[in-house]
Design a protein around this motif. Sequence first.
Motif, PDB file in Angstrom:
ATOM      1  N   LEU A  52       0.838  -1.187   0.000  1.00  0.00           N
ATOM      2  CA  LEU A  52       0.000   0.000   0.000  1.00  0.00           C
ATOM      3  C   LEU A  52       0.878   1.244   0.000  1.00  0.00           C
ATOM      4  O   LEU A  52       1.910   1.294   0.666  1.00  0.00           O
ATOM      5  N   GLY A  53       0.473   2.256  -0.756  1.00  0.00           N
ATOM      6  CA  GLY A  53       1.191   3.523  -0.750  1.00  0.00           C
ATOM      7  C   GLY A  53       2.472   3.454  -1.560  1.00  0.00           C
ATOM      8  O   GLY A  53       2.523   2.801  -2.606  1.00  0.00           O
ATOM      9  N   PRO A  54       3.526   4.116  -1.100  1.00  0.00           N
ATOM     10  CA  PRO A  54       4.752   4.188  -1.907  1.00  0.00           C
ATOM     11  C   PRO A  54       5.383   2.816  -2.104  1.00  0.00           C
ATOM     12  O   PRO A  54       5.597   2.076  -1.141  1.00  0.00           O
ATOM     13  N   ILE A  55       5.663   2.488  -3.356  1.00  0.00           N
ATOM     14  CA  ILE A  55       6.349   1.235  -3.664  1.00  0.00           C
ATOM     15  C   ILE A  55       7.639   1.500  -4.432  1.00  0.00           C
ATOM     16  O   ILE A  55       8.580   0.735  -4.363  1.00  0.00           O
ATOM     17  N   MET A  56       7.684   2.622  -5.162  1.00  0.00           N
ATOM     18  CA  MET A  56       8.899   3.067  -5.854  1.00  0.00           C
ATOM     19  C   MET A  56       9.051   4.568  -5.622  1.00  0.00           C
ATOM     20  O   MET A  56       8.063   5.290  -5.508  1.00  0.00           O
ATOM     21  N   ALA A  57      10.289   5.037  -5.613  1.00  0.00           N
ATOM     22  CA  ALA A  57      10.573   6.423  -5.243  1.00  0.00           C
ATOM     23  C   ALA A  57      10.509   7.360  -6.441  1.00  0.00           C
ATOM     24  O   ALA A  57      10.583   6.943  -7.589  1.00  0.00           O
ATOM     25  N   SER A  58      10.378   8.650  -6.136  1.00  0.00           N
ATOM     26  CA  SER A  58      10.594   9.649  -7.179  1.00  0.00           C
ATOM     27  C   SER A  58      12.069   9.635  -7.546  1.00  0.00           C
ATOM     28  O   SER A  58      12.931   9.322  -6.724  1.00  0.00           O
ATOM     29  N   CYS A  59      12.354   9.988  -8.762  1.00  0.00           N
ATOM     30  CA  CYS A  59      13.722   9.913  -9.271  1.00  0.00           C
ATOM     31  C   CYS A  59      14.033  11.219  -9.991  1.00  0.00           C
ATOM     32  O   CYS A  59      13.471  11.494 -11.054  1.00  0.00           O
ATOM     33  N   ASN A  60      14.888  12.027  -9.408  1.00  0.00           N
ATOM     34  CA  ASN A  60      15.242  13.326  -9.968  1.00  0.00           C
ATOM     35  C   ASN A  60      16.753  13.469 -10.004  1.00  0.00           C
ATOM     36  O   ASN A  60      17.471  12.881  -9.187  1.00  0.00           O
ATOM     37  N   GLU A  61      17.241  14.251 -10.939  1.00  0.00           N
ATOM     38  CA  GLU A  61      18.681  14.395 -11.126  1.00  0.00           C
ATOM     39  C   GLU A  61      19.114  15.853 -10.903  1.00  0.00           C
ATOM     40  O   GLU A  61      18.292  16.769 -10.998  1.00  0.00           O
ATOM     41  N   PHE A  62      20.402  16.028 -10.624  1.00  0.00           N
ATOM     42  CA  PHE A  62      20.937  17.379 -10.504  1.00  0.00           C
ATOM     43  C   PHE A  62      22.371  17.414 -11.017  1.00  0.00           C
ATOM     44  O   PHE A  62      23.079  16.404 -11.047  1.00  0.00           O
ATOM     45  N   VAL A  66      46.052  25.503  -9.475  1.00  0.00           N
ATOM     46  CA  VAL A  66      44.800  25.617  -8.712  1.00  0.00           C
ATOM     47  C   VAL A  66      43.648  25.154  -9.604  1.00  0.00           C
ATOM     48  O   VAL A  66      43.503  25.632 -10.735  1.00  0.00           O
ATOM     49  N   PRO A  67      42.824  24.195  -9.150  1.00  0.00           N
ATOM     50  CA  PRO A  67      41.712  23.699  -9.963  1.00  0.00           C
ATOM     51  C   PRO A  67      40.714  24.814 -10.283  1.00  0.00           C
ATOM     52  O   PRO A  67      40.253  25.519  -9.377  1.00  0.00           O
ATOM     53  N   GLU A  68      40.390  24.942 -11.551  1.00  0.00           N
ATOM     54  CA  GLU A  68      39.497  26.019 -11.992  1.00  0.00           C
ATOM     55  C   GLU A  68      38.070  25.547 -12.214  1.00  0.00           C
ATOM     56  O   GLU A  68      37.124  26.294 -11.987  1.00  0.00           O
ATOM     57  N   ASN A  69      37.913  24.314 -12.674  1.00  0.00           N
ATOM     58  CA  ASN A  69      36.588  23.831 -13.073  1.00  0.00           C
ATOM     59  C   ASN A  69      36.206  22.580 -12.284  1.00  0.00           C
ATOM     60  O   ASN A  69      37.020  21.667 -12.113  1.00  0.00           O
ATOM     61  N   GLY A  70      34.959  22.557 -11.834  1.00  0.00           N
ATOM     62  CA  GLY A  70      34.427  21.383 -11.148  1.00  0.00           C
ATOM     63  C   GLY A  70      33.044  21.051 -11.669  1.00  0.00           C
ATOM     64  O   GLY A  70      32.266  21.942 -12.039  1.00  0.00           O
ATOM     65  N   HIS A  71      32.746  19.762 -11.730  1.00  0.00           N
ATOM     66  CA  HIS A  71      31.439  19.306 -12.199  1.00  0.00           C
ATOM     67  C   HIS A  71      30.988  18.124 -11.362  1.00  0.00           C
ATOM     68  O   HIS A  71      31.754  17.189 -11.119  1.00  0.00           O
ATOM     69  N   MET A  72      29.734  18.152 -10.924  1.00  0.00           N
ATOM     70  CA  MET A  72      29.166  17.079 -10.108  1.00  0.00           C
ATOM     71  C   MET A  72      27.814  16.683 -10.686  1.00  0.00           C
ATOM     72  O   MET A  72      27.061  17.535 -11.174  1.00  0.00           O
ATOM     73  N   GLU A  73      27.505  15.386 -10.608  1.00  0.00           N
ATOM     74  CA  GLU A  73      26.211  14.878 -11.057  1.00  0.00           C
ATOM     75  C   GLU A  73      25.668  13.930 -10.004  1.00  0.00           C
ATOM     76  O   GLU A  73      26.419  13.149  -9.398  1.00  0.00           O
ATOM     77  N   GLY A  74      24.367  13.985  -9.797  1.00  0.00           N
ATOM     78  CA  GLY A  74      23.787  13.109  -8.790  1.00  0.00           C
ATOM     79  C   GLY A  74      22.299  12.898  -8.978  1.00  0.00           C
ATOM     80  O   GLY A  74      21.674  13.416  -9.911  1.00  0.00           O
ATOM     81  N   THR A  75      21.728  12.120  -8.055  1.00  0.00           N
ATOM     82  CA  THR A  75      20.307  11.801  -8.106  1.00  0.00           C
ATOM     83  C   THR A  75      19.694  11.965  -6.728  1.00  0.00           C
ATOM     84  O   THR A  75      20.378  11.821  -5.704  1.00  0.00           O
ATOM     85  N   ILE A  76      18.408  12.261  -6.716  1.00  0.00           N
ATOM     86  CA  ILE A  76      17.641  12.421  -5.484  1.00  0.00           C
ATOM     87  C   ILE A  76      16.496  11.418  -5.519  1.00  0.00           C
ATOM     88  O   ILE A  76      15.738  11.372  -6.494  1.00  0.00           O
ATOM     89  N   ARG A  77      16.367  10.627  -4.476  1.00  0.00           N
ATOM     90  CA  ARG A  77      15.277   9.655  -4.389  1.00  0.00           C
ATOM     91  C   ARG A  77      14.475   9.934  -3.118  1.00  0.00           C
ATOM     92  O   ARG A  77      15.048  10.016  -2.020  1.00  0.00           O
ATOM     93  N   THR A  78      13.165  10.068  -3.274  1.00  0.00           N
ATOM     94  CA  THR A  78      12.313  10.348  -2.136  1.00  0.00           C
ATOM     95  C   THR A  78      10.892   9.915  -2.434  1.00  0.00           C
ATOM     96  O   THR A  78      10.519   9.727  -3.596  1.00  0.00           O
ATOM     97  N   TYR A  79      10.095   9.723  -1.386  1.00  0.00           N
ATOM     98  CA  TYR A  79       8.682   9.361  -1.555  1.00  0.00           C
ATOM     99  C   TYR A  79       7.749  10.522  -1.282  1.00  0.00           C
ATOM    100  O   TYR A  79       6.576  10.473  -1.618  1.00  0.00           O
ATOM    101  N   ASP A  80       8.272  11.545  -0.657  1.00  0.00           N
ATOM    102  CA  ASP A  80       7.435  12.642  -0.169  1.00  0.00           C
ATOM    103  C   ASP A  80       7.786  13.912  -0.933  1.00  0.00           C
ATOM    104  O   ASP A  80       8.942  14.361  -0.916  1.00  0.00           O
ATOM    105  N   LEU A  82      13.819   2.219  -3.308  1.00  0.00           N
ATOM    106  CA  LEU A  82      14.301   3.549  -3.707  1.00  0.00           C
ATOM    107  C   LEU A  82      14.748   3.518  -5.167  1.00  0.00           C
ATOM    108  O   LEU A  82      15.799   4.035  -5.534  1.00  0.00           O
ATOM    109  N   LEU A  83      13.942   2.878  -5.977  1.00  0.00           N
ATOM    110  CA  LEU A  83      14.150   2.816  -7.421  1.00  0.00           C
ATOM    111  C   LEU A  83      13.080   3.652  -8.098  1.00  0.00           C
ATOM    112  O   LEU A  83      11.981   3.823  -7.559  1.00  0.00           O
ATOM    113  N   GLY A  84      13.376   4.160  -9.286  1.00  0.00           N
ATOM    114  CA  GLY A  84      12.410   4.967 -10.020  1.00  0.00           C
ATOM    115  C   GLY A  84      11.602   4.118 -10.995  1.00  0.00           C
ATOM    116  O   GLY A  84      12.066   3.090 -11.478  1.00  0.00           O
TER     117      GLY A  84
END
Length: 383
Positions: free
Chosen positions: A172-182, A243-257, A323-325
């Motif tokens: 009942l209710g949440p069985i798979m999470a929301s899946c968002n990227e950043f 001195v490092p000039e450029n940085g890049h990060m990628e990730g995901t957010i998983r939540t039910y609420d 916690l899968l989309g």
Amino acid sequence: MKVTRLEDIRRWRRYLHKNPELSQKEYKTAAYIRAELDKMGLTYETCLDTGTIVYIDGGSQDTIILRADIDALPIREMNEIDFKSENDGVMHACGHDAHASMLLGAIKEILGLKESGGLRVNVLGVFQPSEESFGGANLMIREYDFKKYNIRASYALHVNPDFEEGKLVTRLGPIMASCNEFTIDVKGRTAHVGLRENGLNALNACVNIYQQIEAITVYDLDCKHTNIIHVGKMSVGEVMNAVPENGHMEGTIRTYDSGDFDIIKKRMEEICSGLGLASGCRVDLNFKEGYPALLNDACLLDLVEEAALKTGASFEFKKEPYLLGEDFSFFSELGPVNYSFVGIRNEDLGYTTGLHTPTLQMREEALVYGVDFLVELVKAYCN
């Protein structure tokens, strides 16, 4: 099954497994499914080129949706079987070959039910492309006019090696999470390491941003809620003596609420803004919203349990969600939904590896429960 044979399921599933195609490229897959529907004497509509929608008229005002996804993954298969993927580097490692086969089998059974006069609800069989990327469910719902039908409910199945053959599982209710990227891009200023005071260090900024983002789930969200903020990729700097000039990060957010997701976004924006000021670097944060959480409706739960038990399968309510989309969540825009699992685990044969692995395997006998379950769901609306 009374009309569909195990040999049918085996033939469908093994052809599809041998000929996997990636999201938005499922042309041979769609052609094969449509050819099988032609053999059943059915007409169908197309959507998104490779999506297929077949309508079976039960003479009712009400319609239910049975959905299967059809795309494969960019994984090189490691199973040594006679129906191993012939598309190198592409594999049905998430079981969508099984999902399409179960839906074909259910459609064939439903046609038999109609011929015997026992079908009293309309059925939409939806073969959906691009679940693994691009959110094919969302795209289909935007393109196809599902609202011309009175949709009572939508159902989908997923094979799952976490559960033994002969088991059907839901919750009942949440069985798979929301899946968002950043993504986060950091722009500093380079300088020779011997004159590092002239630079703005993107590496330090990235490290601090990462540490503070990881702390959001601990200090800003309800500890009883399960949330993930995951940075899976980071690249910073150019050479070892500058001195490092450029940085890049990628990730995901998983939540039910959705409220938790709003808090996460707000805190990430504050962290990136603050670290930009503290470090002197420019920090650009961008979100790519993907799939909403998949929430099973309470009004369908008794019907689902009864249908599962009529198949002869054992039935289980899962305690915790994944916690899968899953883009089937978009079908909730059309009405109540239920998403359930079909067990395919067989330890005697060594069929125990997980989804999205190069050794996922199953017996077609396990899929019979899925076919029967879909048919029993249809029968529940015919009483």
